[in-house]
Design an enzyme around this catalytic site. Sequence first.
Site: not given
Length: 337
Positions: A124, A147, A151
């Site tokens: 991402s 989040y 990643k």
Amino acid sequence: MRVLVSGGAGYIGSHTVVQLVAAGHEVVIVDNFANSKPSVVNRLEALTGEHLPVHAFDLRDHDKTELLFANEHIDAVIHFAGLKAVGESVELPLEYYENNLGTTFSLVRAMQRHGVDKLVFSSSATVYGLDQEAATEDRPTSATNPYGWTKVMQEQILRDVAVANPAMRFALLRYFNPVGAHVSGTIGEDPQGIPNNLVPYIAQVAVGRREYLSVYGDDYPTRDGTGERDYIHVEDLAAGHLAALTRLGTMDEPVGVWNLGTGRSTSVLEMLHAFERAVGHELPHRVVGRRAGDVAVSYADPHKANAELGWATTRSVDDMCVDTWRWQQANPNGFPD
């Protein structure tokens, strides 16, 4: 190749499955249906004309993951499975770290035990932290929420695995804001609960499920004061995963990193107006306060993917909105349960 797609019933995963089959690959899906519905698989089989083996379980279950690799011949993996809502990750950090890291641990361990050496990882643009304008792959990674950190951590884990096992090949694909739907209108984005992303929210306003669009801030240093993002059609994004999968077979280095984006930013109001063109009338919106953590401008520099993967986006913002609206009109309440 015979490709295992984790999260293959999800939004990006489902569109990638269709393109994999069209390219001549065999597909096996593993999905726990936490953010998707089993009815997606029926539509995928109708679109592809193929039976798609589906394993319905959570990849953190080591025994079931081991059985999957023992019973299915797998040549490569495309890894989409994971929790992905930024706001929710702030509220539930432990769940995000446990889920997103745990699925990767279990999956890569099983790959190593069974001699599967190719993985395309769904990363991402959040790994660029606050520095997301014209982002290039050599920029230092960081994050502003749990989040995003999952990643960053997963990318580092895969790099470390590659050092320990140089035969492994990993593609880390960093992308921004996928939107759009399959041209058939039979698969598209079906967020559970209140949408976290702009375009599905606009679509739900257009179809009457939401009263109006909330625009979070109109005082950013941008063209019209609203935040600008790099929106990419989900079909272009799926094509990027196929291009990366092909590239893994010829890579000398164990890890490749590529941005998948258009290289252009579109503001919230520009996207709203594009959707209004697709619908044929204006849609209600209200400007409210900024959201904490939102950056003013975020878009990719995709030149490395253009050059090394032979990949580029082909669909416009208007295409994204027309395809999303076709999907939403045909499926006003999303996929059937």
